[in-house]
Enzyme design. Sequence first.
Site, PDB file in Angstrom:
ATOM      1  N   ASP A 174       0.855  -1.195   0.000  1.00 28.82           N
ATOM      2  CA  ASP A 174       0.000   0.000   0.000  1.00 28.82           C
ATOM      3  C   ASP A 174       0.885   1.236   0.000  1.00 28.82           C
ATOM      4  O   ASP A 174       1.851   1.316   0.768  1.00 28.82           O
ATOM      5  CB  ASP A 174      -0.905  -0.011   1.244  1.00 28.82           C
ATOM      6  CG  ASP A 174      -1.996   1.048   1.155  1.00 28.82           C
ATOM      7  OD1 ASP A 174      -1.670   2.244   0.987  1.00 28.82           O
ATOM      8  OD2 ASP A 174      -3.180   0.680   1.239  1.00 28.82           O
ATOM      9  N   ILE A 175       0.549   2.189  -0.867  1.00 23.82           N
ATOM     10  CA  ILE A 175       1.356   3.397  -1.001  1.00 23.82           C
ATOM     11  C   ILE A 175       1.412   4.180   0.316  1.00 23.82           C
ATOM     12  O   ILE A 175       2.393   4.873   0.602  1.00 23.82           O
ATOM     13  CB  ILE A 175       0.826   4.255  -2.170  1.00 23.82           C
ATOM     14  CG1 ILE A 175       1.908   5.149  -2.725  1.00 23.82           C
ATOM     15  CG2 ILE A 175      -0.425   5.040  -1.798  1.00 23.82           C
ATOM     16  CD1 ILE A 175       1.614   5.658  -4.124  1.00 23.82           C
ATOM     17  N   ASN A 213     -12.596  -3.184   3.368  1.00 24.96           N
ATOM     18  CA  ASN A 213     -13.594  -2.139   3.532  1.00 24.96           C
ATOM     19  C   ASN A 213     -14.585  -2.235   2.375  1.00 24.96           C
ATOM     20  O   ASN A 213     -14.182  -2.413   1.223  1.00 24.96           O
ATOM     21  CB  ASN A 213     -12.934  -0.760   3.533  1.00 24.96           C
ATOM     22  CG  ASN A 213     -11.976  -0.584   4.699  1.00 24.96           C
ATOM     23  OD1 ASN A 213     -12.195  -1.124   5.781  1.00 24.96           O
ATOM     24  ND2 ASN A 213     -10.900   0.146   4.490  1.00 24.96           N
ATOM     25  N   GLN A 256     -14.150   2.565   2.353  1.00 21.70           N
ATOM     26  CA  GLN A 256     -13.612   2.157   1.052  1.00 21.70           C
ATOM     27  C   GLN A 256     -13.413   3.384   0.172  1.00 21.70           C
ATOM     28  O   GLN A 256     -14.332   4.180  -0.024  1.00 21.70           O
ATOM     29  CB  GLN A 256     -14.561   1.165   0.359  1.00 21.70           C
ATOM     30  CG  GLN A 256     -13.968   0.616  -0.939  1.00 21.70           C
ATOM     31  CD  GLN A 256     -14.821  -0.479  -1.576  1.00 21.70           C
ATOM     32  OE1 GLN A 256     -15.976  -0.683  -1.209  1.00 21.70           O
ATOM     33  NE2 GLN A 256     -14.241  -1.178  -2.541  1.00 21.70           N
ATOM     34  N   HIS A 276     -10.308  -5.361  -2.411  1.00 21.97           N
ATOM     35  CA  HIS A 276      -8.958  -5.598  -1.909  1.00 21.97           C
ATOM     36  C   HIS A 276      -9.013  -5.888  -0.416  1.00 21.97           C
ATOM     37  O   HIS A 276      -9.880  -5.385   0.291  1.00 21.97           O
ATOM     38  CB  HIS A 276      -8.036  -4.396  -2.169  1.00 21.97           C
ATOM     39  CG  HIS A 276      -8.580  -3.095  -1.682  1.00 21.97           C
ATOM     40  ND1 HIS A 276      -9.582  -2.409  -2.335  1.00 21.97           N
ATOM     41  CD2 HIS A 276      -8.282  -2.362  -0.577  1.00 21.97           C
ATOM     42  CE1 HIS A 276      -9.863  -1.302  -1.675  1.00 21.97           C
ATOM     43  NE2 HIS A 276      -9.098  -1.258  -0.590  1.00 21.97           N
ATOM     44  N   PHE A 277      -8.101  -6.734   0.001  1.00 19.77           N
ATOM     45  CA  PHE A 277      -7.923  -7.019   1.419  1.00 19.77           C
ATOM     46  C   PHE A 277      -6.671  -6.301   1.889  1.00 19.77           C
ATOM     47  O   PHE A 277      -5.622  -6.395   1.249  1.00 19.77           O
ATOM     48  CB  PHE A 277      -7.756  -8.524   1.658  1.00 19.77           C
ATOM     49  CG  PHE A 277      -9.017  -9.319   1.436  1.00 19.77           C
ATOM     50  CD1 PHE A 277      -9.871  -9.602   2.483  1.00 19.77           C
ATOM     51  CD2 PHE A 277      -9.350  -9.766   0.167  1.00 19.77           C
ATOM     52  CE1 PHE A 277     -11.039 -10.322   2.278  1.00 19.77           C
ATOM     53  CE2 PHE A 277     -10.514 -10.492  -0.052  1.00 19.77           C
ATOM     54  CZ  PHE A 277     -11.361 -10.769   1.011  1.00 19.77           C
ATOM     55  N   HIS A 278      -6.784  -5.604   2.997  1.00 16.37           N
ATOM     56  CA  HIS A 278      -5.611  -4.993   3.628  1.00 16.37           C
ATOM     57  C   HIS A 278      -4.958  -6.019   4.552  1.00 16.37           C
ATOM     58  O   HIS A 278      -5.653  -6.669   5.342  1.00 16.37           O
ATOM     59  CB  HIS A 278      -6.006  -3.805   4.508  1.00 16.37           C
ATOM     60  CG  HIS A 278      -6.555  -2.634   3.778  1.00 16.37           C
ATOM     61  ND1 HIS A 278      -5.798  -1.516   3.501  1.00 16.37           N
ATOM     62  CD2 HIS A 278      -7.793  -2.379   3.274  1.00 16.37           C
ATOM     63  CE1 HIS A 278      -6.549  -0.625   2.866  1.00 16.37           C
ATOM     64  NE2 HIS A 278      -7.773  -1.129   2.713  1.00 16.37           N
TER      65      HIS A 278
HETATM   66  P1  5GP Z   1      -9.604   1.500   0.960  1.00 15.13           P
HETATM   67  O1  5GP Z   1      -9.692   2.815   1.672  1.00 15.13           O
HETATM   68  O2  5GP Z   1     -10.387   1.526  -0.342  1.00 15.13           O
HETATM   69  O3  5GP Z   1      -9.939   0.325   1.821  1.00 15.13           O
HETATM   70  O4  5GP Z   1      -8.067   1.314   0.608  1.00 15.13           O
HETATM   71  C1  5GP Z   1      -7.478   1.821  -0.542  1.00 15.13           C
HETATM   72  C2  5GP Z   1      -5.998   1.792  -0.308  1.00 15.13           C
HETATM   73  O5  5GP Z   1      -5.356   1.932  -1.561  1.00 15.13           O
HETATM   74  C3  5GP Z   1      -5.496   2.944   0.568  1.00 15.13           C
HETATM   75  O6  5GP Z   1      -4.872   2.411   1.733  1.00 15.13           O
HETATM   76  C4  5GP Z   1      -4.512   3.687  -0.325  1.00 15.13           C
HETATM   77  O7  5GP Z   1      -3.358   4.110   0.340  1.00 15.13           O
HETATM   78  C5  5GP Z   1      -4.180   2.646  -1.387  1.00 15.13           C
HETATM   79  N1  5GP Z   1      -3.855   3.230  -2.688  1.00 15.13           N
HETATM   80  C6  5GP Z   1      -4.560   4.155  -3.374  1.00 15.13           C
HETATM   81  N2  5GP Z   1      -3.953   4.438  -4.542  1.00 15.13           N
HETATM   82  C7  5GP Z   1      -2.846   3.652  -4.607  1.00 15.13           C
HETATM   83  C8  5GP Z   1      -1.813   3.496  -5.579  1.00 15.13           C
HETATM   84  O8  5GP Z   1      -1.785   4.144  -6.643  1.00 15.13           O
HETATM   85  N3  5GP Z   1      -0.841   2.585  -5.298  1.00 15.13           N
HETATM   86  C9  5GP Z   1      -0.832   1.851  -4.131  1.00 15.13           C
HETATM   87  N4  5GP Z   1       0.153   0.992  -3.953  1.00 15.13           N
HETATM   88  N5  5GP Z   1      -1.794   1.991  -3.202  1.00 15.13           N
HETATM   89  C10 5GP Z   1      -2.779   2.879  -3.430  1.00 15.13           C
END
Ligand code: 5GP
Length: 132
Positions: A28-29, A84, A91, A97-99
Amino acid sequence: MCVFCEIIKGNIPSAKVYEDDDVLAILDISQVTFGHTLVMPKKHCANILEADEETVLKCAAVAKKLAKQIVENTKATGVNVLTNCGESAGQTVDHLHFHIIPRYDENDAITIKFNPSKEQDLGQVLKVVKGE
Ligand code: 5GP
Ligand code: ZN
């Protein structure tokens, strides 16, 4: 445009942790904790509710293996594995996606805390949950 589909196609660079025909895992970035990893299907689906069962199971199997690997290699003391689903659940990217969030004893950038809530009639809750 789906940012994760662009990553899967190779149009956006990523740090790949694992890849097979159906599943990709990347760092995750945001690295909410050291080693924070995302496991996603290569096939686009919006979230766990929209995805077919086979897709979810493939991702869950990879998430389980990687969680073990990451905890061992980072020397984490725990791990949160979560997905999420929907804006209210946090989300922000509408591609399932799974964290995998390794946890450490010192304070990190995430708090998952179940606060006390209003007492509920579990019989009534059960009826609603079961659709009765
Ligand atoms: P969500 O909030 O949808 O559960 O998680 C999305 C995740 O994607 C966030 O933790 C965010 O940091 C990550 N993310 C968003 N854009 C990118 C990207 O371009 N590259 C990577 N590696 N992670 C990303
Ligand atoms: Zn997508």
